[in-house]
Design an enzyme around this catalytic site. Structure first.
Site, PDB file in Angstrom:
ATOM      1  CE1 TYR A 156      -4.846   1.874  -0.512  1.00  0.00           C
ATOM      2  CE2 TYR A 156      -4.012   3.104   2.059  1.00  0.00           C
ATOM      3  CZ  TYR A 156      -4.503   2.415   0.693  1.00  0.00           C
ATOM      4  OH  TYR A 156      -5.378   3.297   0.242  1.00  0.00           O
ATOM      5  CE  LYS A 163      -6.830   6.422   0.499  1.00  0.00           C
ATOM      6  NZ  LYS A 163      -8.157   6.504  -0.312  1.00  0.00           N
ATOM      7  CG  LEU A 195     -10.969   0.786 -12.599  1.00  0.00           C
ATOM      8  CD1 LEU A 195     -11.224  -0.268 -13.262  1.00  0.00           C
ATOM      9  CD2 LEU A 195     -11.617   2.213 -12.986  1.00  0.00           C
TER      10      LEU A 195
HETATM   11  P1  NAD Z   1     -12.465   3.703  -8.107  1.00  0.00           P
HETATM   12  O1  NAD Z   1     -11.789   3.715  -9.115  1.00  0.00           O
HETATM   13  O2  NAD Z   1     -13.813   3.468  -8.733  1.00  0.00           O
HETATM   14  O3  NAD Z   1     -12.635   4.898  -7.791  1.00  0.00           O
HETATM   15  C1  NAD Z   1     -11.112   6.086  -7.820  1.00  0.00           C
HETATM   16  C2  NAD Z   1     -12.076   7.104  -8.682  1.00  0.00           C
HETATM   17  O4  NAD Z   1     -10.326   8.025  -8.075  1.00  0.00           O
HETATM   18  C3  NAD Z   1     -11.737   6.749 -10.181  1.00  0.00           C
HETATM   19  O5  NAD Z   1     -13.370   7.505 -10.293  1.00  0.00           O
HETATM   20  C4  NAD Z   1     -10.706   8.007 -10.874  1.00  0.00           C
HETATM   21  O6  NAD Z   1     -11.607   8.599 -12.169  1.00  0.00           O
HETATM   22  C5  NAD Z   1     -10.671   9.021  -9.508  1.00  0.00           C
HETATM   23  N1  NAD Z   1      -9.612   9.739  -9.777  1.00  0.00           N
HETATM   24  C6  NAD Z   1      -8.335   9.210  -9.893  1.00  0.00           C
HETATM   25  N2  NAD Z   1      -7.460  10.133 -10.259  1.00  0.00           N
HETATM   26  C7  NAD Z   1      -8.598  10.819 -10.434  1.00  0.00           C
HETATM   27  C8  NAD Z   1      -8.355  13.047 -11.037  1.00  0.00           C
HETATM   28  N3  NAD Z   1      -6.706  13.224 -11.114  1.00  0.00           N
HETATM   29  N4  NAD Z   1      -8.505  13.559 -10.930  1.00  0.00           N
HETATM   30  C9  NAD Z   1     -10.058  13.242 -10.130  1.00  0.00           C
HETATM   31  N5  NAD Z   1     -10.422  11.793 -10.259  1.00  0.00           N
HETATM   32  C10 NAD Z   1      -8.815  10.868  -9.867  1.00  0.00           C
HETATM   33  O7  NAD Z   1     -11.821   2.941  -7.219  1.00  0.00           O
HETATM   34  P2  NAD Z   1     -12.875   2.672  -5.103  1.00  0.00           P
HETATM   35  O8  NAD Z   1     -12.215   1.641  -4.566  1.00  0.00           O
HETATM   36  O9  NAD Z   1     -14.140   3.471  -5.950  1.00  0.00           O
HETATM   37  O10 NAD Z   1     -12.301   4.223  -5.472  1.00  0.00           O
HETATM   38  C11 NAD Z   1     -12.568   4.941  -4.550  1.00  0.00           C
HETATM   39  C12 NAD Z   1     -11.799   5.492  -3.204  1.00  0.00           C
HETATM   40  O11 NAD Z   1     -12.480   4.649  -1.768  1.00  0.00           O
HETATM   41  C13 NAD Z   1     -10.846   5.915  -2.605  1.00  0.00           C
HETATM   42  O12 NAD Z   1      -9.806   7.152  -1.855  1.00  0.00           O
HETATM   43  C14 NAD Z   1     -10.182   4.578  -2.376  1.00  0.00           C
HETATM   44  O13 NAD Z   1      -8.979   5.123  -2.096  1.00  0.00           O
HETATM   45  C15 NAD Z   1     -11.170   4.296  -1.512  1.00  0.00           C
HETATM   46  N6  NAD Z   1     -10.673   3.480  -0.657  1.00  0.00           N
HETATM   47  C16 NAD Z   1     -10.925   2.149  -1.687  1.00  0.00           C
HETATM   48  C17 NAD Z   1     -11.096   0.612  -0.933  1.00  0.00           C
HETATM   49  C18 NAD Z   1     -10.653  -0.742  -1.452  1.00  0.00           C
HETATM   50  O14 NAD Z   1     -10.606  -1.727  -1.173  1.00  0.00           O
HETATM   51  N7  NAD Z   1     -11.564  -0.304  -3.262  1.00  0.00           N
HETATM   52  C19 NAD Z   1     -11.081   0.082   0.533  1.00  0.00           C
HETATM   53  C20 NAD Z   1     -11.221   1.423   0.921  1.00  0.00           C
HETATM   54  C21 NAD Z   1     -11.040   2.963   0.741  1.00  0.00           C
HETATM   55  O1  0WE Z   2      -7.051   3.034  -1.735  1.00  0.00           O
HETATM   56  C1  0WE Z   2      -6.657   1.969  -2.455  1.00  0.00           C
HETATM   57  C2  0WE Z   2      -6.209   1.689  -4.008  1.00  0.00           C
HETATM   58  C3  0WE Z   2      -5.600   3.573  -4.886  1.00  0.00           C
HETATM   59  C4  0WE Z   2      -5.231   3.059  -5.608  1.00  0.00           C
HETATM   60  C5  0WE Z   2      -5.220   2.198  -6.817  1.00  0.00           C
HETATM   61  C6  0WE Z   2      -4.679   1.963  -7.505  1.00  0.00           C
HETATM   62  C7  0WE Z   2      -4.634   0.777  -8.633  1.00  0.00           C
HETATM   63  C8  0WE Z   2      -4.079   1.820 -10.598  1.00  0.00           C
HETATM   64  C9  0WE Z   2      -4.042   3.917  -5.641  1.00  0.00           C
HETATM   65  N1  0WE Z   2      -3.502   4.788  -7.424  1.00  0.00           N
HETATM   66  C10 0WE Z   2      -3.825   3.650  -8.707  1.00  0.00           C
HETATM   67  N2  0WE Z   2      -2.756   4.160  -8.895  1.00  0.00           N
HETATM   68  C11 0WE Z   2      -3.117   2.203 -10.778  1.00  0.00           C
HETATM   69  O2  0WE Z   2      -2.418   2.874 -11.404  1.00  0.00           O
HETATM   70  N3  0WE Z   2      -7.654   1.060  -1.784  1.00  0.00           N
HETATM   71  C12 0WE Z   2      -7.641   0.272  -0.221  1.00  0.00           C
HETATM   72  C13 0WE Z   2      -7.248  -0.034  -2.780  1.00  0.00           C
HETATM   73  C14 0WE Z   2      -5.832  -0.814  -2.246  1.00  0.00           C
HETATM   74  O3  0WE Z   2      -4.671  -0.911  -2.658  1.00  0.00           O
HETATM   75  C15 0WE Z   2      -3.703  -2.013  -2.590  1.00  0.00           C
HETATM   76  C16 0WE Z   2      -4.826  -2.217  -1.245  1.00  0.00           C
HETATM   77  C17 0WE Z   2      -5.402  -2.325  -1.496  1.00  0.00           C
HETATM   78  C18 0WE Z   2      -6.526  -2.868  -0.647  1.00  0.00           C
HETATM   79  C19 0WE Z   2      -3.107  -1.449  -2.608  1.00  0.00           C
HETATM   80  C20 0WE Z   2      -1.679  -2.601  -2.174  1.00  0.00           C
HETATM   81  C21 0WE Z   2      -1.733  -2.981  -1.183  1.00  0.00           C
HETATM   82  C22 0WE Z   2      -3.901  -2.817  -0.739  1.00  0.00           C
END
Ligand code: NAD
Ligand code: 0WE
Length: 256
Positions: A156, A163, A195
Site C-alpha cells: 500500500y 490516506k 477499478l
Molecule cells: P474507483 O477506481 O472506482 O474510484 C477511484 C476514482 O478516483 C475514479 O473514479 C477515478 O477516476 C478517480 N480519480 C483518480 N485520479 C483522479 C483525478 N486526478 N481527478 C479526479 N478523479 C480522479 O475505486 P474505489 O475503490 O471506488 O475508490 C474510491 C475511494 O475509496 C478511493 O479514495 C479509495 O482509496 C477508497 N477506498 C477503496 C477501497 C477498496 O478496497 N476499493 C477500500 C477503502 C477505501
Molecule cells: O486506496 C486503494 C487503492 C487506491 C489506488 C489504486 C490504484 C490502482 C491503479 C491508487 N492508485 C492506483 N493507481 C493505479 O495505477 N485501496 C484501498 C485499494 C487497495 O489498494 C492496495 C491495496 C488495497 C486494499 C494496494 C496495495 C495493497 C492493498
C-alpha cells in the site's frame, strides 16, 4: 419521506458501477437527494453518463482534481445550477502503479507528490470551494479512506501516507468548517473489488484474510459503504464530525 429529501450532493469519483462513489450516489438518490457527479477524463465519461441518467442526474461535470481551476469551475457550475450545496463526497485516490509494489523505501519524490496531491490535498481544495455554498445548511463532507493510513499493509506504501494525510485533513477541516455548521468525516472501508483494487497483486489474498479474521467473517459490500455515507450525510449524524468511521466488518478491532 427520504432521509435526504431536498438535499443537494456533489459526488467525486464515479468511474463505473463498481465504484464506491456510485453506491453512495444510489443510496443518496434512494433517500431523495439530488445528485451531481464529477468525473475524471473522457474514458470515464462514457461509463458515467448512462449511470447518471439512471438516477435522473442532470449535472455531470468533468473535473481533474489536480487542477485548482477545474475544481473552482465545477463549484461555480454547481452554484449556478443549485445556488447552494448540502453534501460533498470525495471518493478519489491515485498513486503511480510502480509505487504500489515493492519496498516503501523506493518511494520517489514525484510519486509521493502525485499520491498526496490527488488523494489528500484535493479534499482541502474541494472543501475550500464548497464551503461558501454549504455555509449554514448543516452540510456534510465525506471522504473515503483505508486502514493502511493507520497500520502497515504490504504494497500500500505511499497510499498509506496519502490516506494518513487525508485522515488528518478530515480533522483539521472539521475544526475549520464546524463554526459554519458543516461536518467533515471519513469512512474507512474494508477491501472491495473496484477499478482501484483490480490491478493490485494479491488483492484476493487480502480479501480472503479479512473474511477469515473479521468479527463478521466476511467482506463488506459497496452498498454497505453507501449506506454508511447516507448516515453521515443525514441529520442522523448531526453530532458527528472529525470521525474516521470504519465500515470493515470489524476487522480493525482485531489484534491477533
Ligand atoms: P474507483 O477506481 O472506482 O474510484 C477511484 C476514482 O478516483 C475514479 O473514479 C477515478 O477516476 C478517480 N480519480 C483518480 N485520479 C483522479 C483525478 N486526478 N481527478 C479526479 N478523479 C480522479 O475505486 P474505489 O475503490 O471506488 O475508490 C474510491 C475511494 O475509496 C478511493 O479514495 C479509495 O482509496 C477508497 N477506498 C477503496 C477501497 C477498496 O478496497 N476499493 C477500500 C477503502 C477505501
Ligand atoms: O486506496 C486503494 C487503492 C487506491 C489506488 C489504486 C490504484 C490502482 C491503479 C491508487 N492508485 C492506483 N493507481 C493505479 O495505477 N485501496 C484501498 C485499494 C487497495 O489498494 C492496495 C491495496 C488495497 C486494499 C494496494 C496495495 C495493497 C492493498
Amino acid at each position: 419521506m427520504g432521509l435526504l429529501e431536498g438535499k443537494k450532493a456533489v459526488i467525486f469519483g464515479v468511474a463505473n458501477d463498481k465504484s464506491i462513489a456510485w453506491a453512495t450516489a444510489e443510496a443518496f438518490h434512494r433517500e431523495g437527494a439530488e445528485v451531481a457527479l464529477a468525473y475524471a477524463g473522457e474514458a470515464v465519461a462514457k461509463r458515467v453518463m448512462p449511470l447518471a441518467e439512471s438516477i435522473g442526474c442532470e449535472l455531470v461535470l468533468p473535473c481533474d482534481v489536480r487542477s485548482d481551476e477545474e475544481i473552482a469551475r465545477l463549484f461555480a457550475d454547481v452554484r449556478e445550477a443549485w445556488g447552494g450545496l448540502d453534501i460533498l463526497v470525495h471518493s478519489v485516490a491515485f498513486a503511480n502503479k510502480e509505487e504500489l509494489k515493492g519496498s516503501f523505501l523506493n518511494t520517489t519524490r514525484e510519486g509521493f507528490a502525485t499520491a498526496l496531491d490527488i488523494s489528500a490535498y484535493s479534499l482541502i481544495a474541494m472543501a475550500r470551494e464548497a464551503a461558501p455554498l454549504m455555509q449554514g445548511r448543516d452540510g456534510s463532507v465525506i471522504a473515503m479512506t483505508y486502514y493502511g493510513a493507520q497500520k502497515v499493509f504490504p504494497n500500500y506504501n505511499v497510499m498509506g501516507i496519502a490516506k494518513a494525510a487525508l485522515e488528518a485533513s478530515v480533522r483539521y477541516l472539521a475544526e475549520a468548517l464546524g463554526p459554519e455548521g458543516t461536518r467533515v468525516n471519513a469512512i474507512s472501508a474494508g477491501p472491495l473489488r473496484t477499478l482501484a483494487s483490480a490491478g493490485i497483486g494479491g488483492f484476493g489474498q487480502i480479501a480472503g484474510h479479512v473474511a477469515e479474521k473479521a468479527p463478521l467473517r466476511r467482506n463488506i459490500s459497496q452498498e454497505e459503504v453507501g449506506n454508511a455515507a447516507l448516515y453521515l450525510a443525514s441529520p442522523l449524524a448531526s453530532g458527528v464530525t472529525g470521525e474516521i468511521h470504519f465500515v470493515d466488518c470489524g476487522y480493525n478491532i482485531i489484534g491477533l
